[in-house]
Write an enzyme that holds these catalytic residues in place. Structure first.
Site, PDB file in Angstrom:
ATOM      1  N   ASP A   1       5.070 -83.647 -37.960  1.00 13.15           N
ATOM      2  CA  ASP A   1       3.837 -83.482 -37.192  1.00 13.15           C
ATOM      3  C   ASP A   1       4.176 -82.787 -35.886  1.00 13.15           C
ATOM      4  OD1 ASP A   1       1.091 -84.014 -36.086  1.00 13.15           O
ATOM      5  OD2 ASP A   1       0.988 -85.279 -37.867  1.00 13.15           O
TER       6      ASP A   1
ATOM      7  N   HIS B   1      -0.717 -79.208 -37.411  1.00  9.37           N
ATOM      8  CA  HIS B   1       0.209 -80.297 -37.058  1.00  9.37           C
ATOM      9  C   HIS B   1       1.662 -79.825 -37.138  1.00  9.37           C
ATOM     10  CE1 HIS B   1      -2.684 -83.528 -36.548  1.00  9.37           C
ATOM     11  NE2 HIS B   1      -3.306 -83.160 -37.658  1.00  9.37           N
TER      12      HIS B   1
ATOM     13  N   GLU C   1      -6.874 -80.804 -40.066  1.00  6.43           N
ATOM     14  CA  GLU C   1      -6.997 -80.572 -38.634  1.00  6.43           C
ATOM     15  C   GLU C   1      -6.234 -79.323 -38.193  1.00  6.43           C
ATOM     16  OE1 GLU C   1      -7.824 -85.105 -37.058  1.00  6.43           O
ATOM     17  OE2 GLU C   1      -5.758 -84.401 -37.106  1.00  6.43           O
TER      18      GLU C   1
ATOM     19  N   PHE D   1      -5.378 -98.360 -40.851  1.00  4.60           N
ATOM     20  CA  PHE D   1      -4.908 -99.614 -40.278  1.00  4.60           C
ATOM     21  C   PHE D   1      -4.484 -99.498 -38.822  1.00  4.60           C
ATOM     22  CE2 PHE D   1      -3.696-101.931 -44.479  1.00  4.60           C
ATOM     23  CZ  PHE D   1      -5.036-102.002 -44.801  1.00  4.60           C
TER      24      PHE D   1
END
Length: 567
Positions: A181, A252, A319, A433
């Site tokens: 990333d 990313h 993204e 989560f």
């Protein structure tokens, strides 16, 4: 057999002798048939260590645990299905395949009680007992996954191996590793050493949400060597878990660009000045659509394929801001050269290139639902793009066999399934989560929606809009653990558990009539499961809320359900 405490709940259980129990002692033998050797090794190493029982190999008329692969079980329940029958003479475990025997061994450990989850005996016991009866069980879905983001905060190898054990204990079978990333590159690539020399560490780290004024000024970093990955993959395989690597393309990617500036859009931004990103959010620095970039990532993926033998390779695809491509003369020339309509179709071409490249090597691309952008399958295509153009680009943009990870809700998964593509459901509204588990100021770094244990328990991977044939395209689901605000293993534990137990039941256990799960019954079974988690050393969120050391007072979050940020 008293199976009321089992998690995930089995498909069926039968109690012919509710008070009878079968004893295991130092004379109990482990009779392992062909194909069950792995489960036998695991039982001796894990349950044997906790109980102190040798479980020596051998056969006997009674006092034995019998492991068998039974083609009949496989035909009826599938390769992951199993049957456990406990009578006065033996514990008989029959699996549809080696995986079925292994999942049965996980159930057997639960039946022995929470102390069977420890690493050594805590008291001398003459025998351990299992209730008599019969259980038949099989998973609802073939993809029961957990995504761990080791790029934002690195998870050392030992912690990762521990999570594979926790996944096995919950009968999960896919570990999706988010390896690259903007904030870090975590995989050794021998052809390109700067990816880890430069890209695997950052000078400092934003502490909390990106709007937080706080910084952790310590350098953060780490990566897995190729031998580490071989060990992780082999450890997972022994537990019938497939590891799916994620190498992000084309967004990313700032960590990679920091290591090799030529990968970025150097005609639109000074890529040589970029370092590994130290904060969070959607980064504008994306890969250049040049042939040299394609060759670079093909070389990276060649090494990835050598390390990860599974079918699927995740390429991200999410993204990807288009501003640099709009400003880049080289990117605009590429759009004209390919006859594309816009930058969305350029992204589709980028993803499609690697989809076809992987398919030629017998692998399947999987990506986040943005891989639908710029294709005929896009659920909500941008204005100004003709259907004919999108159909042509879609034919090359999303390779045959490509799989969609539907994270922005169900829409992307529905569109993909209707077009004949397989889907893994992981909508952020249900199974992210890193999102907080309760309202209130006590939750550490509260991010996103409130998603309680009950919310996760009621997660349904198959949307009702799909027909029966379309629903077959839903391979299963996975829970995603993003680590921007999870700085270490304890924070990952807190956000992941106990919700992972609820998720495990949603993807393993059948959906009972009237198509609604019994949360009260699940809560009752969780009483025993909390004791198992305690024995395993998991720093889970207690039912009554965070303990003092689990809080992060003063560290801002970003709720997105209408309430203001908590500071």
């Amino acid at each position: 057999m008293n199976s009321t405490d089992l998690i995930p709940a089995p498909h069926s259980a039968y109690e012919p002798l509710s008070d009878a129990r079968y004893p295991l002692d130092h004379r109990t033998l482990l009779d392992a048939g062909p194909g069950t050797e792995g489960a036998a090794r695991w039982l001796r190493a894990t349950v044997g260590a906790a109980t102190g029982l040798p479980l020596a190999p051998g056969e006997a008329d009674d006092n034995r645990v019998v492991l068998r692969v039974d083609p009949g079980i496989g035909h009826r329940l599938g390769p992951e299905g199993y049957r456990i029958a406990v009578d006065g003479h033996a514990i008989r475990v029959d699996g549809g395949g080696p995986a079925g025997v292994f999942w049965a061994a996980q159930t057997l450990r639960q039946l022995l009680g929470p102390d069977a989850f420890r690493r050594a005996p805590i008291a001398a016991r003459a025998e351990w007992t299992v209730p008599c009866g019969v259980i038949e069980d099989a998973p609802r879905f073939g993809w029961r996954g957990l995504m761990l983001d080791v790029a934002r905060h690195f998870m050392p190898k030992g912690d990762l191996l521990a999570y594979l054990d926790l996944m096995a204990a919950h009968k999960l079978n896919v570990l999706h590793l988010h390896l690259t990333d903007d904030q870090g590159w975590r995989l050794e690539i021998r052809r390109y050493p700067r990816l880890t020399e430069v890209g695997s560490w950052r000078e400092r780290t934003k502490f909390g949400h990106r709007d937080s004024p706080l910084w952790d000024e310590r350098p953060h970093g780490g990566h897995y060597t190729q031998d580490d990955i071989r060990e992780i993959v082999a450890y997972a395989a022994e537990r019938h878990i497939t590891v799916v690597p994620e190498i992000d393309i084309p967004g990313h990617s700032q960590a990679a660009i920091a290591a090799y500036p030529e990968l970025g859009n150097a005609d639109a931004v000074d890529t040589a000045s970029l370092g590994v990103w130290t904060t969070w959010g959607v980064n504008p620095n994306v890969l250049s659509p040049a042939d040299t970039t394609l060759r670079f990532y093909e070389n990276v993926l060649e090494e990835v394929l050598e390390l990860f033998p599974g079918t699927f390779v995740h390429i991200g695809g999410d993204e990807c801001p288009k501003e640099q491509w709009r400003a880049s003369p080289a990117a605009q020339a590429r759009i004209r050269e390919l006859g594309l309509a816009d930058e969305d179709e350029l992204q589709s071409w980028f993803v499609g290139h690697f989809g076809h490249w992987l398919a030629e090597r017998g692998r399947r691309l999987i990506g986040w639902d943005e891989i639908l952008e710029g294709t005929a399958l896009e659920a909500d295509p941008p204005e100004g793009v003709t259907a004919a153009t999108k159909e042509a680009v879609g034919a090359t943009g999303l390779a045959e066999g490509a799989v969609v990870s539907s994270w922005r809700g169900y829409a992307g998964g529905i569109a993909a399934a209707r077009a004949g593509h397989d889907v893994v459901m992981c909508p952020k509204q249900q199974v992210y989560f890193d999102y907080r588990q309760a309202p209130g100021d006590d939750e550490p770094v509260p991010i996103g929606y409130v998603r309680t244990l009950e919310d996760v328990y009621r997660f349904e991977p198959v949307p009702p809009e799909l027909t029966g044939a379309e629903a077959e395209r839903v391979l299963g689901a996975q829970a995603n653990v993003w680590t921007e605000v999870l700085e270490d293993r304890r924070r990952v534990d807190y956000q992941t558990f106990p919700r992972l137990a609820a998720f495990a039941e949603a993807v393993w256990s059948p959906l009972p009539p009237p198509l609604e799960r019994d949360f009260a019954g699940f809560q009752a079974r969780m009483t025993a499961h909390y004791a198992r988690l305690d024995a395993l050393g998991v720093d889970y969120r207690p039912p009554g809320g965070p303990l003092p050391w689990q809080r992060r007072p003063g560290v801002s979050g970003r709720p997105i359900d209408g309430s203001p940020p908590i500071v």
